[in-house]
Design an enzyme around this catalytic site. Structure first.
Site, PDB file in Angstrom:
ATOM      1  N   LYS A  22       0.734  -1.353  -0.318  1.00 28.94           N
ATOM      2  CA  LYS A  22       0.031   0.034   0.001  1.00 28.94           C
ATOM      3  C   LYS A  22       0.843   1.167   0.064  1.00 28.94           C
ATOM      4  O   LYS A  22       0.688   2.090  -0.808  1.00 28.94           O
ATOM      5  CB  LYS A  22      -0.886  -0.061   1.232  1.00 28.94           C
ATOM      6  CG  LYS A  22      -1.567   1.416   1.479  1.00 28.94           C
ATOM      7  CD  LYS A  22      -2.421   1.284   2.841  1.00 28.94           C
ATOM      8  CE  LYS A  22      -1.863   1.686   4.072  1.00 28.94           C
ATOM      9  NZ  LYS A  22      -1.734   3.102   4.458  1.00 28.94           N
ATOM     10  N   ASN A  23       1.981   1.269   0.851  1.00 26.57           N
ATOM     11  CA  ASN A  23       2.618   2.483   1.123  1.00 26.57           C
ATOM     12  C   ASN A  23       3.594   2.768   0.012  1.00 26.57           C
ATOM     13  O   ASN A  23       4.411   3.861   0.082  1.00 26.57           O
ATOM     14  CB  ASN A  23       3.359   2.607   2.561  1.00 26.57           C
ATOM     15  CG  ASN A  23       2.264   2.549   3.547  1.00 26.57           C
ATOM     16  OD1 ASN A  23       0.913   2.926   3.148  1.00 26.57           O
ATOM     17  ND2 ASN A  23       2.577   2.442   4.792  1.00 26.57           N
ATOM     18  N   CYS A 116      -5.142   7.749   9.452  1.00 27.93           N
ATOM     19  CA  CYS A 116      -5.390   6.941  10.793  1.00 27.93           C
ATOM     20  C   CYS A 116      -5.070   7.910  11.881  1.00 27.93           C
ATOM     21  O   CYS A 116      -4.019   8.892  11.942  1.00 27.93           O
ATOM     22  CB  CYS A 116      -4.271   5.930  10.823  1.00 27.93           C
ATOM     23  SG  CYS A 116      -4.667   4.451  10.000  1.00 27.93           S
ATOM     24  N   ARG A 121       0.163  14.651  13.326  1.00 28.53           N
ATOM     25  CA  ARG A 121       0.402  14.252  11.902  1.00 28.53           C
ATOM     26  C   ARG A 121       0.681  15.516  11.346  1.00 28.53           C
ATOM     27  O   ARG A 121      -0.143  15.743  10.147  1.00 28.53           O
ATOM     28  CB  ARG A 121      -0.296  13.239  11.134  1.00 28.53           C
ATOM     29  CG  ARG A 121      -0.376  11.860  11.960  1.00 28.53           C
ATOM     30  CD  ARG A 121      -1.368  10.779  11.155  1.00 28.53           C
ATOM     31  NE  ARG A 121      -0.437  10.037  10.267  1.00 28.53           N
ATOM     32  CZ  ARG A 121      -0.681   9.167   9.252  1.00 28.53           C
ATOM     33  NH1 ARG A 121      -2.248   8.739   9.523  1.00 28.53           N
ATOM     34  NH2 ARG A 121       0.298   8.671   8.569  1.00 28.53           N
ATOM     35  N   PRO A 122       1.516  16.633  11.552  1.00 28.87           N
ATOM     36  CA  PRO A 122       1.574  17.940  11.001  1.00 28.87           C
ATOM     37  C   PRO A 122       2.122  17.669   9.533  1.00 28.87           C
ATOM     38  O   PRO A 122       2.508  16.572   9.492  1.00 28.87           O
ATOM     39  CB  PRO A 122       2.566  18.587  12.126  1.00 28.87           C
ATOM     40  CG  PRO A 122       3.201  17.569  12.598  1.00 28.87           C
ATOM     41  CD  PRO A 122       2.229  16.619  12.951  1.00 28.87           C
ATOM     42  N   ILE A 123       2.029  18.715   8.646  1.00 26.75           N
ATOM     43  CA  ILE A 123       2.873  18.652   7.582  1.00 26.75           C
ATOM     44  C   ILE A 123       3.825  19.678   7.253  1.00 26.75           C
ATOM     45  O   ILE A 123       4.351  20.056   6.314  1.00 26.75           O
ATOM     46  CB  ILE A 123       1.755  18.848   6.441  1.00 26.75           C
ATOM     47  CG1 ILE A 123       0.904  20.306   6.701  1.00 26.75           C
ATOM     48  CG2 ILE A 123       0.782  17.449   6.352  1.00 26.75           C
ATOM     49  CD1 ILE A 123      -0.019  20.145   5.047  1.00 26.75           C
ATOM     50  N   LEU A 125       7.099  19.567   7.512  1.00 30.40           N
ATOM     51  CA  LEU A 125       8.453  19.157   6.897  1.00 30.40           C
ATOM     52  C   LEU A 125       8.108  19.079   5.389  1.00 30.40           C
ATOM     53  O   LEU A 125       8.879  19.453   4.447  1.00 30.40           O
ATOM     54  CB  LEU A 125       8.912  17.888   7.402  1.00 30.40           C
ATOM     55  CG  LEU A 125       9.246  17.763   8.790  1.00 30.40           C
ATOM     56  CD1 LEU A 125       9.720  16.437   9.291  1.00 30.40           C
ATOM     57  CD2 LEU A 125      10.246  18.669   9.166  1.00 30.40           C
ATOM     58  N   ASP A 306       4.318   0.443  12.249  1.00 30.11           N
ATOM     59  CA  ASP A 306       2.996   0.026  11.680  1.00 30.11           C
ATOM     60  C   ASP A 306       2.893  -1.394  12.362  1.00 30.11           C
ATOM     61  O   ASP A 306       1.736  -1.794  12.153  1.00 30.11           O
ATOM     62  CB  ASP A 306       2.967   0.062  10.267  1.00 30.11           C
ATOM     63  CG  ASP A 306       3.030   1.428   9.559  1.00 30.11           C
ATOM     64  OD1 ASP A 306       3.199   1.465   8.515  1.00 30.11           O
ATOM     65  OD2 ASP A 306       2.591   2.357  10.355  1.00 30.11           O
ATOM     66  N   ARG A 398      -9.003  -0.646   4.596  1.00 30.04           N
ATOM     67  CA  ARG A 398      -8.172   0.597   3.755  1.00 30.04           C
ATOM     68  C   ARG A 398      -6.993   0.014   3.368  1.00 30.04           C
ATOM     69  O   ARG A 398      -6.280   0.604   2.447  1.00 30.04           O
ATOM     70  CB  ARG A 398      -8.184   1.596   4.846  1.00 30.04           C
ATOM     71  CG  ARG A 398      -9.440   2.783   4.723  1.00 30.04           C
ATOM     72  CD  ARG A 398      -8.871   4.008   5.634  1.00 30.04           C
ATOM     73  NE  ARG A 398      -7.621   4.559   5.030  1.00 30.04           N
ATOM     74  CZ  ARG A 398      -6.569   5.073   5.760  1.00 30.04           C
ATOM     75  NH1 ARG A 398      -6.998   5.093   7.168  1.00 30.04           N
ATOM     76  NH2 ARG A 398      -5.399   5.620   5.275  1.00 30.04           N
TER      77      ARG A 398
HETATM   78  C1  EPZ Z   1       3.908   6.819   6.338  1.00 31.20           C
HETATM   79  O1  EPZ Z   1       2.917   8.025   6.985  1.00 31.20           O
HETATM   80  C2  EPZ Z   1       2.833   5.726   6.412  1.00 31.20           C
HETATM   81  N1  EPZ Z   1       1.716   6.063   5.520  1.00 31.20           N
HETATM   82  C3  EPZ Z   1       2.654   5.114   7.714  1.00 31.20           C
HETATM   83  O2  EPZ Z   1       1.711   4.134   7.401  1.00 31.20           O
HETATM   84  C4  EPZ Z   1       3.756   5.254   8.520  1.00 31.20           C
HETATM   85  O3  EPZ Z   1       3.674   4.737   9.728  1.00 31.20           O
HETATM   86  C5  EPZ Z   1       4.637   6.255   8.640  1.00 31.20           C
HETATM   87  O4  EPZ Z   1       4.976   6.540   7.226  1.00 31.20           O
HETATM   88  C6  EPZ Z   1       6.094   5.973   9.127  1.00 31.20           C
HETATM   89  O5  EPZ Z   1       6.591   4.738   8.816  1.00 31.20           O
HETATM   90  C7  EPZ Z   1       2.081   6.006   3.947  1.00 31.20           C
HETATM   91  O6  EPZ Z   1       2.840   5.674   3.573  1.00 31.20           O
HETATM   92  C8  EPZ Z   1       0.465   6.402   3.376  1.00 31.20           C
HETATM   93  P1  EPZ Z   1       5.927  10.406   8.641  1.00 31.20           P
HETATM   94  P2  EPZ Z   1       3.771   9.594   6.942  1.00 31.20           P
HETATM   95  O7  EPZ Z   1       5.889  11.560   7.873  1.00 31.20           O
HETATM   96  O8  EPZ Z   1       4.284   9.671   5.840  1.00 31.20           O
HETATM   97  C9  EPZ Z   1       5.980  13.492  12.027  1.00 31.20           C
HETATM   98  C10 EPZ Z   1      -0.117   2.756   7.865  1.00 31.20           C
HETATM   99  O9  EPZ Z   1      -0.485   2.007   8.796  1.00 31.20           O
HETATM  100  N2  EPZ Z   1       5.805  14.486  11.025  1.00 31.20           N
HETATM  101  O10 EPZ Z   1       7.158   9.488   8.542  1.00 31.20           O
HETATM  102  O11 EPZ Z   1       2.550  10.359   7.698  1.00 31.20           O
HETATM  103  C11 EPZ Z   1       4.528  12.665  12.100  1.00 31.20           C
HETATM  104  O12 EPZ Z   1       3.517  13.315  13.004  1.00 31.20           O
HETATM  105  C12 EPZ Z   1       0.420   4.024   7.777  1.00 31.20           C
HETATM  106  O13 EPZ Z   1      -0.103   2.204   6.678  1.00 31.20           O
HETATM  107  C13 EPZ Z   1       6.300  15.604  11.424  1.00 31.20           C
HETATM  108  O14 EPZ Z   1       6.288  16.250  12.432  1.00 31.20           O
HETATM  109  O15 EPZ Z   1       4.673   9.335   8.331  1.00 31.20           O
HETATM  110  C14 EPZ Z   1       4.975  11.319  12.914  1.00 31.20           C
HETATM  111  O16 EPZ Z   1       5.235  11.686  14.427  1.00 31.20           O
HETATM  112  C15 EPZ Z   1       0.063   4.716   9.332  1.00 31.20           C
HETATM  113  N3  EPZ Z   1       5.903  16.607  10.377  1.00 31.20           N
HETATM  114  C16 EPZ Z   1       6.665  11.270  12.515  1.00 31.20           C
HETATM  115  O17 EPZ Z   1       7.047  12.434  11.694  1.00 31.20           O
HETATM  116  C17 EPZ Z   1       5.891  16.405   8.863  1.00 31.20           C
HETATM  117  O18 EPZ Z   1       5.677  17.299   8.077  1.00 31.20           O
HETATM  118  C18 EPZ Z   1       6.461  10.261  11.241  1.00 31.20           C
HETATM  119  O19 EPZ Z   1       5.610  10.696  10.144  1.00 31.20           O
HETATM  120  C19 EPZ Z   1       5.791  15.143   8.866  1.00 31.20           C
HETATM  121  C20 EPZ Z   1       5.816  14.036   9.683  1.00 31.20           C
END
Ligand code: EPZ
Length: 418
Positions: A22-23, A116, A121-123, A125, A306, A398
C-alpha cells in the site's frame, strides 16, 4: 461498517500470497502524473486507499483503469490542479500530490490530509521541503492548502530534521522535473522510498543514493512511459507473521522480501519462532507461547511503528512481562484499550506499553481503532477463547485487500459479517 468474526484457538497452517505494498503503490500512483503519457503499475493492492487515489487522479482529468491488480494511468489529459475535499481529507497519501502537481503544472490545491488518528501528523516538513524548491505554499482557512511556483521549481538542498516518509516522497516528486539538482539530507530510508526511487528512474528520472539517508535528484525535462511491479507489502507480511505468533502453527508467506523485515524477524526469533527466508518468501513456525521481549519502534531499519499494535497483541499472549516503546507517533496505543477488553494486561505509561501476557485471551466485541489497530484485534482474536467480533472494519479494508481471505487460507476460522 461491516464486522469481522473470529473463532479463536485454532493453530494456523498454510500458505498465503502477500498483496502489493500500500505504502509503495500510493506514492507511485501519485507520481504517475509526472509522465504525460501512460504509466502501468502491477501488483497494486485492491484496497480502499488505492480506489481513493484513483478517484483523485480521475478528478484531475487523468484516465485510469484498475483491473486484476494492474493500475494504468494516462496522465496526458490532466487538466485540473485542485483536489476535491472529499478525497483530499480521506487519506494521508493525498498530500504527496502537492509535490507531483507542482512538478507537473507548477501549482496545486488540496486539503490537510486524513488518515489514521495516531497523532497530530503535521505537514510542516512537507511544506519546508517544497518551499526549498521555490514553491509558495498558502495555508488558507478551512484546512485548504494551495501551492504555486512562478516558474519551474529549482533544485535545492533540503534538510529533513526527521526522516519523514511522506515529506521525503513529496520532495522527491517535486524535484524530479525541477531545474537543477536536489539533495535531500535526512531522507526516510523505508523500503517504500527505495521502490519509489526505482520507479521514478524507470520513467527516466535521475535519483541516486537509493537506500541511504541522502538522496540526490538531477532534474530532467520530461519522463516517459513505464511498466513497474510493486513489491509485496512488508507490513501485511508482518501482520500475518504476528498472527502465527499468537495462534501458533506454521505458515509460508510468498511474494515478500524478508530482507525488508530484518528487525521484526529478529524479534520474533528471540520470542521462540523458527523463521527462514527464501527468494521472496518467509517461512515461520511457532510452538507454544511466545517468550516476552522489549521492543522500541523507530524509522527504518528499526522496528516499524506500523507493527507496534500487532506487537501488543503478541505480547498479550506471551510468557512474562514485555514492553513496546513507540517513538514515531505520539498517540498510537489506542489498540491497547481494545485488547484489555479481551483480558490483556496492558499498562500504558507515556510512550511505553508494559504488557504481561496471559493465555488464552477471551473473545468479545472490540472495535478497530485504526488500520493496524484493527489488524491487531484479529491477531488477538486468534488466541482468544470463544468468538471475537471486530466492528468498524472499514479501517482494516483501507489497507488489507482481504484479511479474511488471507487468514482463512491459513486455516483461521474467520468471516466477514455485513
Ligand atoms: C507513512 O506515514 C505511512 N503512511 C505510515 O503508515 C507509517 O506509519 C509512517 O509513514 C511511518 O513509517 C503512508 O505511507 C501512506 P511520517 P507518514 O511523515 O508519511 C511526524 C499505515 O499504517 N511528521 O514518516 O505520515 C509525524 O507526525 C500508515 O500504513 C512531522 O512532524 O509518516 C510522525 O510523528 C500509518 N511533520 C512522524 O513524523 C511532518 O511534516 C512520522 O511521520 C511530517 C511528519
Amino acid at each position: 461498517m461491516s464486522a469481522i468474526e473470529i473463532q479463536g484457538l485454532c493453530p494456523l497452517k498454510g500458505e498465503v500470497w502477500i498483496q502489493g505494498s500500500k505504502n509503495a503503490a500510493l506514492p507511485m500512483a501519485a507520481a504517475a502524473i509526472l509522465n504525460r503519457g501512460t504509466t502501468v503499475l502491477k501488483n497494486v493492492p485492491g484496497i480502499q486507499d488505492i480506489r481513493c487515489m484513483i478517484q483523485i487522479l480521475t478528478s484531475l482529468g487523468c484516465r485510469c483503469s484498475f483491473e486484476g491488480n494492474v493500475l494504468t494511468v494516462q496522465a496526458e489529459s490532466l487538466s485540473r490542479v485542485a483536489i476535491p475535499r472529499t478525497y483530499g481529507t480521506a487519506m494521508r497519501s493525498s498530500i504527496v500530490l502537492l509535490g507531483a502537481l507542482l512538478g507537473r503544472c507548477g501549482e496545486a490545491a488540496t486539503y490537510y490530509p486524513g488518515g489514521c488518528s495516531i497523532g497530530s501528523r503535521p505537514i510542516n516538513l512537507h511544506i519546508h521541503g517544497l518551499k526549498c524548491l521555490g514553491a509558495r505554499i498558502s495555508e488558507l482557512g478551512d484546512e485548504k492548502l494551495t501551492a504555486r511556483a512562478d516558474r519551474r521549481l529549482r533544485g535545492a538542498r533540503v534538510n529533513l530534521p526527521f526522516p519523514s516518509v511522506g515529506a521525503t516522497e513529496n520532495v522527491l516528486l517535486a524535484a524530479v522535473l525541477a531545474r537543477g539538482t536536489t539533495v535531500i539530507i535526512g531522507a526516510a530510508m523505508e523500503p517504500e522510498i527505495g521502490q519509489l526511487c526505482r520507479f521514478l528512474n524507470s520513467m527516466g528520472a535521475k535519483v541516486s543514493g537509493i537506500g541511504t539517508g541522502v538522496l540526490k535528484v538531477e532534474g530532467v525535462s520530461e519522463l516517459h512511459d513505464t511498466e513497474f511491479s510493486v513489491e509485496g507489502d512488508r507490513i501485511v507480511a508482518g501482520t500475518y507473521l504476528s498472527c502465527v505468533m499468537t495462534a501458533g502453527g506454521r505458515a509460508v508467506l510468498r511474494g515478500v522480501n524478508g530482507g525488508e523485515l530484518k528487525e521484526v524477524l529478529r524479534v520474533f526469533a528471540s520470542m521462540g519462532a523458527v523463521l527462514e527466508t527464501g527468494d521472496r518468501q518467509i517461512d515461520i513456525a511457532m510452538k507454544g507461547r511466545p517468550v516476552k521481549c522489549d521492543v522500541v519502534t523507530g524509522p527504518y531499519p528499526e522496528f516499524p511503528t506500523d507493527l507496534q499494535s500487532l506487537m501488543l497483541a503478541v505480547l498479550a499472549v506471551s510468557e512474562g512481562t514485555g514492553s513496546v516503546r513507540e517513538t514515531v507517533f505520539e498517540e498510537r496505543f489506542a489498540a491497547a484499550e481494545e485488547l484489555k477488553k479481551m483480558g490483556a494486561c496492558i499498562d500504558v505509561q507515556n510512550d511505553t506499553a508494559w504488557v504481561t501476557g496471559r493465555y488464552p485471551l477471551t473473545g468479545t466485541g472490540v472495535t478497530a481503532t485504526d488500520l493496524r489497530g484493527g489488524a491487531a484485534m484479529a491477531a488477538a482474536g486468534l488466541a482468544a477463547e470463544g468468538i471475537t467480533e471486530i466492528s468498524e472494519c472499514g479501517h482494516i479494508f483501507r489497507g488489507y485487500e482481504d484479511i479474511c481471505r488471507d487468514l482463512e487460507g491459513l486455516g483461521a476460522r474467520i468471516r466477514r459479517k455485513e
